[in-house]
Design an enzyme around this catalytic site. Structure first.
Site, PDB file in Angstrom:
ATOM      1  N   CYS A   1       0.861  -1.191   0.000  1.00 46.67           N
ATOM      2  CA  CYS A   1       0.000   0.000   0.000  1.00 46.67           C
ATOM      3  C   CYS A   1       0.891   1.233   0.000  1.00 46.67           C
ATOM      4  O   CYS A   1       2.071   1.184   0.315  1.00 46.67           O
ATOM      5  CB  CYS A   1      -0.870   0.015   1.255  1.00 46.67           C
ATOM      6  SG  CYS A   1      -1.819  -1.494   1.485  1.00 46.67           S
TER       7      CYS A   1
ATOM      8  N   ARG B   1       1.204   1.606  -5.837  1.00 47.55           N
ATOM      9  CA  ARG B   1       1.395   0.651  -4.732  1.00 47.55           C
ATOM     10  C   ARG B   1       0.065   0.071  -4.273  1.00 47.55           C
ATOM     11  O   ARG B   1       0.005  -0.849  -3.451  1.00 47.55           O
ATOM     12  CB  ARG B   1       2.084   1.318  -3.541  1.00 47.55           C
ATOM     13  CG  ARG B   1       3.493   1.785  -3.786  1.00 47.55           C
ATOM     14  CD  ARG B   1       4.071   2.432  -2.548  1.00 47.55           C
ATOM     15  NE  ARG B   1       4.211   1.455  -1.479  1.00 47.55           N
ATOM     16  CZ  ARG B   1       5.290   0.697  -1.295  1.00 47.55           C
ATOM     17  NH1 ARG B   1       6.301   0.816  -2.129  1.00 47.55           N
ATOM     18  NH2 ARG B   1       5.360  -0.180  -0.335  1.00 47.55           N
TER      19      ARG B   1
ATOM     20  N   TRP C   1      -3.922  -1.680  -1.179  1.00 45.66           N
ATOM     21  CA  TRP C   1      -3.955  -2.898  -1.991  1.00 45.66           C
ATOM     22  C   TRP C   1      -4.404  -3.983  -1.025  1.00 45.66           C
ATOM     23  O   TRP C   1      -3.620  -4.461  -0.210  1.00 45.66           O
ATOM     24  CB  TRP C   1      -2.591  -3.218  -2.584  1.00 45.66           C
ATOM     25  CG  TRP C   1      -2.642  -4.376  -3.530  1.00 45.66           C
ATOM     26  CD1 TRP C   1      -2.283  -5.677  -3.277  1.00 45.66           C
ATOM     27  CD2 TRP C   1      -3.119  -4.371  -4.878  1.00 45.66           C
ATOM     28  NE1 TRP C   1      -2.481  -6.451  -4.369  1.00 45.66           N
ATOM     29  CE2 TRP C   1      -3.001  -5.693  -5.380  1.00 45.66           C
ATOM     30  CE3 TRP C   1      -3.606  -3.385  -5.714  1.00 45.66           C
ATOM     31  CZ2 TRP C   1      -3.373  -6.036  -6.676  1.00 45.66           C
ATOM     32  CZ3 TRP C   1      -3.977  -3.734  -6.998  1.00 45.66           C
ATOM     33  CH2 TRP C   1      -3.865  -5.031  -7.471  1.00 45.66           C
TER      34      TRP C   1
ATOM     35  N   ASN D   1       0.686  -0.598   6.148  1.00 45.82           N
ATOM     36  CA  ASN D   1       1.085  -1.369   4.960  1.00 45.82           C
ATOM     37  C   ASN D   1       1.736  -2.644   5.477  1.00 45.82           C
ATOM     38  O   ASN D   1       2.640  -2.591   6.305  1.00 45.82           O
ATOM     39  CB  ASN D   1       2.088  -0.574   4.112  1.00 45.82           C
ATOM     40  CG  ASN D   1       2.648  -1.413   2.970  1.00 45.82           C
ATOM     41  OD1 ASN D   1       1.942  -2.270   2.444  1.00 45.82           O
ATOM     42  ND2 ASN D   1       3.889  -1.182   2.601  1.00 45.82           N
ATOM     43  N   GLY D   2       1.247  -3.798   5.029  1.00 47.78           N
ATOM     44  CA  GLY D   2       1.868  -5.062   5.464  1.00 47.78           C
ATOM     45  C   GLY D   2       0.813  -6.077   5.840  1.00 47.78           C
ATOM     46  O   GLY D   2      -0.362  -5.960   5.472  1.00 47.78           O
TER      47      GLY D   2
ATOM     48  N   GLU E   1       7.133 -19.984 -20.390  1.00 48.84           N
ATOM     49  CA  GLU E   1       7.026 -18.610 -19.884  1.00 48.84           C
ATOM     50  C   GLU E   1       8.161 -17.751 -20.440  1.00 48.84           C
ATOM     51  O   GLU E   1       7.954 -16.592 -20.801  1.00 48.84           O
ATOM     52  CB  GLU E   1       7.031 -18.610 -18.363  1.00 48.84           C
ATOM     53  CG  GLU E   1       7.128 -17.243 -17.700  1.00 48.84           C
ATOM     54  CD  GLU E   1       5.977 -16.297 -18.056  1.00 48.84           C
ATOM     55  OE1 GLU E   1       4.978 -16.737 -18.660  1.00 48.84           O
ATOM     56  OE2 GLU E   1       6.100 -15.095 -17.761  1.00 48.84           O
TER      57      GLU E   1
ATOM     58  N   LYS F   1       7.553 -14.271 -22.547  1.00 54.53           N
ATOM     59  CA  LYS F   1       8.151 -12.975 -22.193  1.00 54.53           C
ATOM     60  C   LYS F   1       8.846 -12.354 -23.394  1.00 54.53           C
ATOM     61  O   LYS F   1       8.724 -11.164 -23.657  1.00 54.53           O
ATOM     62  CB  LYS F   1       9.140 -13.161 -21.029  1.00 54.53           C
ATOM     63  CG  LYS F   1       8.458 -13.360 -19.702  1.00 54.53           C
ATOM     64  CD  LYS F   1       7.882 -12.054 -19.206  1.00 54.53           C
ATOM     65  CE  LYS F   1       6.493 -11.972 -18.652  1.00 54.53           C
ATOM     66  NZ  LYS F   1       5.446 -12.835 -18.949  1.00 54.53           N
TER      67      LYS F   1
ATOM     68  N   GLU G   1       6.184 -11.180 -25.900  1.00 56.60           N
ATOM     69  CA  GLU G   1       5.423 -10.021 -25.413  1.00 56.60           C
ATOM     70  C   GLU G   1       6.261  -8.759 -25.425  1.00 56.60           C
ATOM     71  O   GLU G   1       5.791  -7.681 -25.744  1.00 56.60           O
ATOM     72  CB  GLU G   1       5.015 -10.250 -23.955  1.00 56.60           C
ATOM     73  CG  GLU G   1       3.968 -11.253 -23.683  1.00 56.60           C
ATOM     74  CD  GLU G   1       3.538 -11.180 -22.233  1.00 56.60           C
ATOM     75  OE1 GLU G   1       2.451 -10.660 -21.975  1.00 56.60           O
ATOM     76  OE2 GLU G   1       4.297 -11.649 -21.371  1.00 56.60           O
TER      77      GLU G   1
ATOM     78  N   HIS H   1      10.853 -35.080 -32.040  1.00 56.93           N
ATOM     79  CA  HIS H   1       9.573 -35.377 -32.722  1.00 56.93           C
ATOM     80  C   HIS H   1       9.183 -34.272 -33.681  1.00 56.93           C
ATOM     81  O   HIS H   1       8.011 -34.133 -34.034  1.00 56.93           O
ATOM     82  CB  HIS H   1       8.480 -35.588 -31.661  1.00 56.93           C
ATOM     83  CG  HIS H   1       8.764 -36.740 -30.749  1.00 56.93           C
ATOM     84  ND1 HIS H   1       8.662 -38.056 -31.133  1.00 56.93           N
ATOM     85  CD2 HIS H   1       9.232 -36.765 -29.470  1.00 56.93           C
ATOM     86  CE1 HIS H   1       9.015 -38.844 -30.136  1.00 56.93           C
ATOM     87  NE2 HIS H   1       9.360 -38.084 -29.115  1.00 56.93           N
TER      88      HIS H   1
ATOM     89  N   LYS I   1      -3.285  -5.113 -19.849  1.00 56.47           N
ATOM     90  CA  LYS I   1      -2.895  -5.742 -18.580  1.00 56.47           C
ATOM     91  C   LYS I   1      -3.940  -6.759 -18.148  1.00 56.47           C
ATOM     92  O   LYS I   1      -3.611  -7.783 -17.580  1.00 56.47           O
ATOM     93  CB  LYS I   1      -2.720  -4.683 -17.476  1.00 56.47           C
ATOM     94  CG  LYS I   1      -2.262  -5.249 -16.151  1.00 56.47           C
ATOM     95  CD  LYS I   1      -0.924  -5.980 -16.289  1.00 56.47           C
ATOM     96  CE  LYS I   1      -0.520  -6.702 -15.033  1.00 56.47           C
ATOM     97  NZ  LYS I   1       0.603  -7.632 -15.266  1.00 56.47           N
TER      98      LYS I   1
HETATM   99  C1  AGP Z   1       1.492 -12.271 -18.931  1.00 55.13           C
HETATM  100  O1  AGP Z   1       2.777 -11.694 -19.195  1.00 55.13           O
HETATM  101  C2  AGP Z   1       0.451 -11.760 -19.909  1.00 55.13           C
HETATM  102  N1  AGP Z   1       0.290 -10.368 -19.750  1.00 55.13           N
HETATM  103  C3  AGP Z   1      -0.818 -12.575 -19.937  1.00 55.13           C
HETATM  104  O2  AGP Z   1      -0.490 -13.836 -20.450  1.00 55.13           O
HETATM  105  C4  AGP Z   1      -1.544 -12.799 -18.585  1.00 55.13           C
HETATM  106  O3  AGP Z   1      -0.794 -13.663 -17.777  1.00 55.13           O
HETATM  107  C5  AGP Z   1      -2.893 -13.451 -18.874  1.00 55.13           C
HETATM  108  O4  AGP Z   1      -3.634 -12.563 -19.676  1.00 55.13           O
HETATM  109  C6  AGP Z   1      -3.671 -13.789 -17.609  1.00 55.13           C
HETATM  110  O5  AGP Z   1      -3.948 -12.601 -16.910  1.00 55.13           O
HETATM  111  P1  AGP Z   1      -4.481 -12.744 -15.389  1.00 55.13           P
HETATM  112  O6  AGP Z   1      -3.399 -13.424 -14.635  1.00 55.13           O
HETATM  113  O7  AGP Z   1      -4.725 -11.336 -14.945  1.00 55.13           O
HETATM  114  O8  AGP Z   1      -5.737 -13.571 -15.439  1.00 55.13           O
END
Ligand code: AGP
Length: 618
Positions: free
Chosen positions: A2, A30, A78, A104-105, A487, A491, A494, A510, A613
């Site tokens: 927070c 935050r 938060w 905060n905590g 993952e 990254k 993205e 394969h 996001k």
């Molecule tokens: C992760 O880097 C991406 N932005 C995306 O894959 C994200 O993880 C996915 O859209 C799920 O989002 P959420 O965790 O908010 O459900």
């Protein structure tokens, strides 16, 4: 996580509220699910607090202006305990209104303290752990008559991580703070002083600051600062000059939220682990509201998620199946709902989501619940749709994740699913208590191990700059290294807009091996040589297979794994960890690499093109 601001200045002016509003606006990164302020003047304490974005608080302040004041404490939240509502917003006042507190905590022993206070007749207005501190402080202040001393008495009773700020109705010239683990810094002004959860709170007003240490109490007036330890011994804090501007301060001095959040990861893991074990060493998941009988009888777990969250689910699969002997399936939310899945009441659906607002996941859990399954959300955002629509929630405490590409939430999700697996194993008796405790102890060491990987970031960044013109990268992994490879590829896609593909190393022969050509960059996540050593040798063979065909091998391997070095063009060493916990360290070099390469290409790593996001549409 927070945002907190404290301020004391000249008597009866508009400045305290101005300072608080400006600080909270900067501290929203935050936390932003609720906010509040309390000002102190000769006529006592006056507060406004509201759920929702800061704009809701601003509207409330416009409708009911607070009077001129001498001091203020403010908070942007938060949520960790108690959803984002007006009543749960900070500040929290004692029953008699004599003191107000922001926090905060996570107060690990809040439940026991709440019960103690309730049995003494205290009536609670909120569901928060913080309110406990407000009532304790009022009782101590009433007895001692000295707010710093009262804060020390209360701080000595609290367990967990906390930054507390307090102001008293009968002394508007004083703000008192206490910190353990959570951050708190002092800003030194001319005829005024500041307290903040970080320098972003006051850097626009002063760049002179004092660093506070662990288990310390600070008292500020307009002209003075006094710091002691929790026993009252005076402490001389270190003064430093903030050389960040306000924009950099919001990112903790980093150029981007992406970098800041990669560096936040040890704390995100630490905070997610906080309060999960009783003094006797047994697991406890307070917010888990699924009947133990159902958790004992569950005969299948289906993880539902998207993107990075789904890869966290894949890591969880290996751990939960090994510890609990329950079959675990991982389903992409957008596929699950449309494939006419077999769902029944003996299935536990685990929905993993940072935002808690991913529409694909929302629709999938609605479908699962309609079919009779119980849904447990592993979610980072309290009060989010997925948290509200699930039967129970297990919260990750990663704090707000601002960068679109997920990093600290990923590590917190993995950590939370480990906790779930250990809790289920304890409940179902598939592991002995000492085995659960042993793994919890290993988990408690993971933040420091993640930090060690981050400390070695310079070499990773330098390599990324060298490789910034790369057009294709492959990622291989086996066992829990497989979701890490996926993952790592995500990254890079993205952030750097590079074609990257992650796949199981065993799949190479394969088909994918046809992709290997001279100079093809291939990352390989190597399992611990001590764990499933047969897997280790197989991955070593995979490295040799691709290298023999011209690949550039970039290997993530455990410190001491000497067999790897001769087959790798580059090795990213990570600390030795138990096999199942390795993703927490193995993914970090891949995050740093992707972020650095994208930065070298001049791309916006916080808001990559085409991405949101939270994907709130199907
Ligand atoms: C992760 O880097 C991406 N932005 C995306 O894959 C994200 O993880 C996915 O859209 C799920 O989002 P959420 O965790 O908010 O459900």
């Amino acid at each position: 996580m927070c945002g907190i601001i404290g301020y004391v200045g000249q008597a009866d002016s508009e400045r305290p509220l101005e300072v608080a509003r400006e600080a909270l606006a900067r501290l929203q990164y935050r936390g932003y699910d609720s906010a509040g302020v309390v000002v102190a003047n000769s006529r006592g304490l006056h507060h406004v607090k509201k759920a929702g974005k800061l704009s809701v608080l601003e509207e409330a302040l416009a409708a009911t202006p607070l009077p001129p004041a001498t001091a203020v404490i403010g908070h942007t939240r938060w949520a960790t305990h108690g959803g984002p509502t007006d009543r749960n917003a900070h500040p929290h006042l004692s029953a008699d209104g004599s003191v107000a507190v922001v926090h905060n905590g996570i107060l690990e022993n809040h439940q026991a303290l709440r019960e103690e206070l309730a049995s003494a007749g205290v009536e609670f207005l909120s569901e928060t752990d913080t309110e406990v501190a407000a009532h304790l402080l009022a009782r101590a202040y009433d007895g001692l008559g000295d707010l710093p001393e009262a804060m020390r008495a209360v701080a000595r009773r609290l367990e967990g991580a906390f930054t507390l700020l307090a102001v008293a109705a009968d002394n508007p010239h004083l703000v008192v703070g206490a910190r353990r683990t959570s951050p708190l810094v002092v800003g030194l002004g001319e005829g005024e002083n500041f307290l903040g959860s970080d320098v972003a709170a006051f850097v626009a007003r002063t760049n002179r600051a004092l660093e506070l240490g662990e288990d310390q109490v600070v008292a500020i007036t307009a002209t003075g600062v006094m710091v002691t330890d929790f026993d009252g011994q005076a402490v001389e804090p270190r003064e430093f000059t903030v050389d960040w501007d306000a924009s950099a301060a919001v990112k903790g001095g980093f150029a981007t939220f992406m970098e800041k959040e990669i560096h936040d990861q040890p704390q995100a893991v630490r905070d997610t682990l906080l309060g999960r074990m009783t003094p006797s060493g047994r697991m406890r998941l307070d917010e888990l509201r699924v009947e133990e009988s159902l958790l004992r009888s569950v005969d299948k777990i289906v993880v539902i998620a998207c993107g990075t969250a789904a890869y966290a689910g894949h890591v969880a699969k290996y751990a939960i199946e090994h510890w609990c002997r329950i079959p675990v399936e991982v389903e992409l939310a957008h596929e699950f709902r449309y494939r006419d899945p077999v769902v029944n009441a003996k299935m536990l659906v685990v929905a993993i989501s940072q935002s808690g607002e991913t529409m694909d996941t929302i629709m999938a859990i609605r479908h699962a619940r309609e079919q009779g399954a119980k849904v447990l959300a592993v979610v980072n955002t309290m009060g989010s749709t997925i948290a509200r629509e699930s039967d129970a929630a297990l919260y990750t405490h990663a704090g707000p994740e601002v960068a679109v590409a997920s990093t600290k939430a990923f590590l917190a999700q993995i950590t939370a699913t480990y906790l779930l697996g250990l809790y289920l194993a304890q409940l179902r008796g598939t592991m002995f208590p000492d085995e659960v405790r042993s793994i919890l102890r290993e988990l408690e060491q993971m933040p420091a191990k993640v930090q060690r990987v981050i400390d070695g970031e310079a070499a990773i960044k330098a390599l990324a700059v060298q490789m910034k013109d790369t057009s294709s990268v492959l990622f291989l992994g086996r066992h829990v290294g497989y979701p890490v490879a996926m993952e790592g590829a995500l990254k890079l896609k993205e952030l750097a807009y590079i074609h990257a593909e992650g796949f199981a190393a065993g799949e190479l022969k394969h088909g994918p091996i046809a992709l290997i050509d001279q100079g093809q960059a291939v990352f390989v996540v190597v399992p611990s040589p001590k764990g499933r050593d047969v897997l280790h040798d197989k991955v070593l063979s995979n490295i040799q297979e691709v290298r023999a065909r011209g690949a550039r091998t970039l290997v993530v391997a455990e410190e001491g794994d000497d067999a790897v070095a001769q087959h790798a063009d580059t090795v990213f060493w990570v600390p030795q960890t138990p096999t199942l916990l390795a993703p927490l360290v193995a993914v970090v070099p891949l995050q740093i690499f992707a972020c650095a390469l994208a930065t070298a290409k001049g791309l916006d790593v916080d808001q990559p093109r085409n991405l949101a996001k939270s994907v709130t549409v199907e």
